[in-house]
Design a protein around this motif. Structure first.
Motif, PDB file in Angstrom:
ATOM      1  N   PHE A   1      28.061  14.560 -20.383  1.00 14.79           N
ATOM      2  CA  PHE A   1      27.847  14.159 -21.777  1.00 14.79           C
ATOM      3  C   PHE A   1      26.488  13.516 -22.015  1.00 14.79           C
ATOM      4  O   PHE A   1      26.274  12.900 -23.058  1.00 14.79           O
ATOM      5  CB  PHE A   1      28.943  13.171 -22.207  1.00 14.79           C
ATOM      6  N   SER A   2      25.556  13.628 -21.062  1.00 10.54           N
ATOM      7  CA  SER A   2      24.308  12.868 -21.224  1.00 10.54           C
ATOM      8  C   SER A   2      23.563  13.274 -22.502  1.00 10.54           C
ATOM      9  O   SER A   2      23.052  12.424 -23.229  1.00 10.54           O
ATOM     10  CB  SER A   2      23.428  12.998 -19.976  1.00 10.54           C
ATOM     11  N   GLU A   3      23.542  14.572 -22.797  1.00 11.97           N
ATOM     12  CA  GLU A   3      22.869  15.033 -24.025  1.00 11.97           C
ATOM     13  C   GLU A   3      23.554  14.489 -25.280  1.00 11.97           C
ATOM     14  O   GLU A   3      22.913  14.086 -26.241  1.00 11.97           O
ATOM     15  CB  GLU A   3      22.918  16.574 -24.093  1.00 11.97           C
ATOM     16  N   ASP A   4      24.906  14.506 -25.243  1.00 12.16           N
ATOM     17  CA  ASP A   4      25.685  14.063 -26.412  1.00 12.16           C
ATOM     18  C   ASP A   4      25.433  12.581 -26.673  1.00 12.16           C
ATOM     19  O   ASP A   4      25.269  12.153 -27.813  1.00 12.16           O
ATOM     20  CB  ASP A   4      27.177  14.304 -26.179  1.00 12.16           C
ATOM     21  N   ILE A   5      25.404  11.805 -25.584  1.00 11.80           N
ATOM     22  CA  ILE A   5      25.190  10.354 -25.742  1.00 11.80           C
ATOM     23  C   ILE A   5      23.801  10.126 -26.341  1.00 11.80           C
ATOM     24  O   ILE A   5      23.618   9.286 -27.214  1.00 11.80           O
ATOM     25  CB  ILE A   5      25.365   9.635 -24.384  1.00 11.80           C
ATOM     26  N   ARG A   6      22.848  10.937 -25.916  1.00 16.45           N
ATOM     27  CA  ARG A   6      21.493  10.792 -26.463  1.00 16.45           C
ATOM     28  C   ARG A   6      21.505  11.068 -27.975  1.00 16.45           C
ATOM     29  O   ARG A   6      20.882  10.379 -28.762  1.00 16.45           O
ATOM     30  CB  ARG A   6      20.541  11.761 -25.741  1.00 16.45           C
ATOM     31  N   ARG A   7      22.293  12.089 -28.357  1.00 16.85           N
ATOM     32  CA  ARG A   7      22.340  12.446 -29.785  1.00 16.85           C
ATOM     33  C   ARG A   7      22.989  11.348 -30.635  1.00 16.85           C
ATOM     34  O   ARG A   7      22.784  11.288 -31.837  1.00 16.85           O
ATOM     35  CB  ARG A   7      23.109  13.752 -29.983  1.00 16.85           C
ATOM     36  N   LEU A   8      23.791  10.486 -29.989  1.00 16.51           N
ATOM     37  CA  LEU A   8      24.458   9.415 -30.749  1.00 16.51           C
ATOM     38  C   LEU A   8      23.522   8.249 -31.052  1.00 16.51           C
ATOM     39  O   LEU A   8      23.874   7.353 -31.827  1.00 16.51           O
ATOM     40  CB  LEU A   8      25.667   8.882 -29.966  1.00 16.51           C
ATOM     41  N   ALA A   9      22.334   8.258 -30.433  1.00 16.51           N
ATOM     42  CA  ALA A   9      21.442   7.095 -30.543  1.00 16.51           C
ATOM     43  C   ALA A   9      21.190   6.670 -31.996  1.00 16.51           C
ATOM     44  O   ALA A   9      21.299   5.486 -32.311  1.00 16.51           O
ATOM     45  CB  ALA A   9      20.136   7.375 -29.809  1.00 16.51           C
ATOM     46  N   PRO A  10      20.867   7.593 -32.911  1.00 11.86           N
ATOM     47  CA  PRO A  10      20.599   7.134 -34.286  1.00 11.86           C
ATOM     48  C   PRO A  10      21.811   6.451 -34.912  1.00 11.86           C
ATOM     49  O   PRO A  10      21.662   5.462 -35.633  1.00 11.86           O
ATOM     50  CB  PRO A  10      20.266   8.438 -35.037  1.00 11.86           C
ATOM     51  N   LEU A  11      23.015   6.944 -34.616  1.00 12.40           N
ATOM     52  CA  LEU A  11      24.218   6.341 -35.198  1.00 12.40           C
ATOM     53  C   LEU A  11      24.447   4.955 -34.601  1.00 12.40           C
ATOM     54  O   LEU A  11      24.928   4.040 -35.263  1.00 12.40           O
ATOM     55  CB  LEU A  11      25.443   7.238 -34.968  1.00 12.40           C
ATOM     56  N   GLU A  12      24.045   4.808 -33.334  1.00 13.83           N
ATOM     57  CA  GLU A  12      24.180   3.507 -32.693  1.00 13.83           C
ATOM     58  C   GLU A  12      23.146   2.534 -33.269  1.00 13.83           C
ATOM     59  O   GLU A  12      23.456   1.375 -33.551  1.00 13.83           O
ATOM     60  CB  GLU A  12      24.003   3.659 -31.183  1.00 13.83           C
TER      61      GLU A  12
END
Ligand SMILES: C[S@@+](CC[C@H](N)C(=O)[O-])C[C@H]1O[C@@H](n2cnc3c(N)ncnc32)[C@H](O)[C@@H]1O
Ligand code: SF4
Length: 454
Positions: free
Chosen positions: A400-411
């Motif tokens: 899930f490393s790519e997915d977690i990266r994509r969550l950065a703006p929401l975080e």
């Protein structure tokens, strides 16, 4: 998490994002003709071998008139003839399925539409009898139906109860006269009250009410008034759906004047107000758009981690196989999804020539099941342990490393927390759950147009 190169999004831009509803993963736009009747027949035989109980969904694609906002697969039938003809073909489809499934146990039946209570009583009773003859109804079977309150009568409710219907969902949508006119669905409060009373007198006390926000001319006063009045009727569940305006798919929605539609900000406020009223009235939030009383089985399922999401929304149904019957209906098996021919003619032609009416589907492949689990957990619990889901599928958090990266703006926006391999959608931003789920959707952007996230 540190990702300064990705700016925090605004809530409005996020709410406007066009993302799937995730009643399945992979979602329906990614079904293809590669999965056909032969594939489905094989899957049904494997279901038979498992010996596990299944669920059934029966689709009745007819209504007396079409509401302007309707996003369901249905059409107008002013007379009973086409409905009777359709019911006759349903029996043939049940026979085709029963040949492959054998006398399997059934734990849930759900009648949807369209308006299933448009079926003439003799047709409805005959279909229930046919199902009972070919399959084994569990004694505790949930037997649910979607009902249009304008067509619920005391006698009709008694007939449904006598056939074993023990749960009903009433389409209330809005009680405001101006909004009702704009959506071509005139249904004053006394009609809704009478439908509740008829069901309860017949012994059907498990009642859900569907309400909608984002409809033409709806504002906060309208939402408050409708929600408060329906709360007084004390349904055990509510579904609060944001109007999905998809005129490119549903041409009758062009009858709605887009200038009268609430904008993204108004929709967020309307959803929040309905939620506040329901929570203040003792209802518990279930997933993204459902609410239930504390003693409702759905609340227990949520508390005990047994909540699931399927084509009908949220359910405590644990069956891994859901068989769709009727034109356009979708089935789920442990090996993938199939959809019946969407048009009544194509569906009937296949069945009349002795074939399962499968039009398309999707066999699970690659990391589909892994991602399906993550998306279902996010939409059912607003949080997921990626580490645990990965371990269940023989993977590690690396997957899930790519997915977690994509969550950065929401975080960065303060809506999502990711720590220790866990993703959590913060309580004040549950409404963006579909957007968070979409960050784990490996198919997004590869086709399909969706509706606004909120
Ligand atoms: C099949 S209908 C319910 C039964 C019955 N036909 C009725 O309308 O009363 C299912 C529900 O879907 C919801 N719905 C229909 N069209 C929608 C749309 N375009 N966007 C969001 N929800 C929609 C409505 O709340 C409706 O009650
Ligand atoms: S909302 Fe219900 S009654 Fe109205 S057209 Fe759709 S399915 Fe029929």
């Amino acid at each position: 998490m540190n990702a300064p190169f990705l700016p925090a999004p605004t809530l409005l831009d996020t709410a406007r994002r066009m993302v799937p509803r995730y009643t399945s993963y992979p979602t329906a736009p990614h079904f293809s003709a590669k999965v056909d009747a032969g594939t489905y027949g094989g899957w049904l035989e494997k279901v038979r071998e498992t010996g596990e109980a299944i669920s059934l969904y029966l689709h009745v694609p007819f209504c007396r008139t079409i509401c302007n906002y309707c996003g369901c697969t249905t059409k107008a039938a002013l007379r009973d003839d086409p409905v009777r003809a359709y019911a006759a073909v349903i029996h043939d489809e049940i026979a085709l399925l029963a040949d492959r499934l054998g006398p399997v146990a059934v734990s849930h039946i759900h009648w949807g539409g369209g308006t299933p209570n448009i079926l003439p009583p003799d047709c409805f009773a005959a279909i229930v009898q046919d199902l009972q003859d070919r399959f084994r109804f569990r004694p505790d079977m949930e037997h649910a139906i979607e009902l249009d309150p304008r067509h619920v009568t005391a006698e009709g409710a008694r007939r449904l109860a006598a056939l074993g219907i023990n749960r009903a969902s009433l389409g209330v949508q809005t009680l405001d006269p101006a909004v009702q006119k704009a959506i071509a669905r005139i249904q004053p409060l006394p009609v809704v009250e009478a439908s509740f009373a008829a069901l309860r007198e017949a012994g059907i006390t498990a009642i859900n009410a569907d309400l909608m926000y984002g409809l033409p001319l709806q504002n906060l006063d309208v939402i408050r008034d409708t929600t408060e009045r329906v709360v007084e009727l004390r349904p055990s569940r509510f579904a609060i759906f944001g109007y999905a305006h998809v005129p490119w798919m549903k041409s009758h929605q062009r009858l709605i004047d887009e200038a009268t539609l609430p904008d993204a900000e108004a929709r967020i406020r309307q959803a929040a107000l309905a939620r506040e009223i329901l929570e203040d009235s003792g209802y518990v939030e279930i997933g993204i758009d459902h609410f239930a009383l504390p003693d409702d089985p759905l609340t227990a399922a949520q508390n005990e981690g047994r909540l699931h999401r399927n084509f009908q929304g949220y359910t405590d149904d644990a069956a891994t196989t859901l068989i769709g019957i009727g034109a356009s209906s979708i089935s789920k098996t442990p090996w993938g999804f199939v959809q019946n021919a969407p048009d009544n003619h194509g569906w009937r032609r296949a069945i009349e020539s002795g074939r399962l009416p499968t039009a398309r589907g999707k066999a699970y492949e690659g990391d589909d099941r892994l991602r399906a689990d993550v998306i279902e957990e996010l939409l059912c619990r607003f949080e997921v342990s990626l580490t645990e889901v990965a371990a269940r599928h023989g993977e590690t958090l690396e997957a899930f490393s790519e997915d977690i990266r994509r969550l950065a703006p929401l975080e960065r926006a303060g809506w999502v927390a990711t720590e220790g391999g866990r993703v959590r959608i913060l309580r004040h931003r549950h409404e963006i759950a579909r957007v968070v789920a979409s960050e784990f959707d490996a198919y997004l952007g590869r086709g399909g147009r969706h509706s606004a996230a909120v």
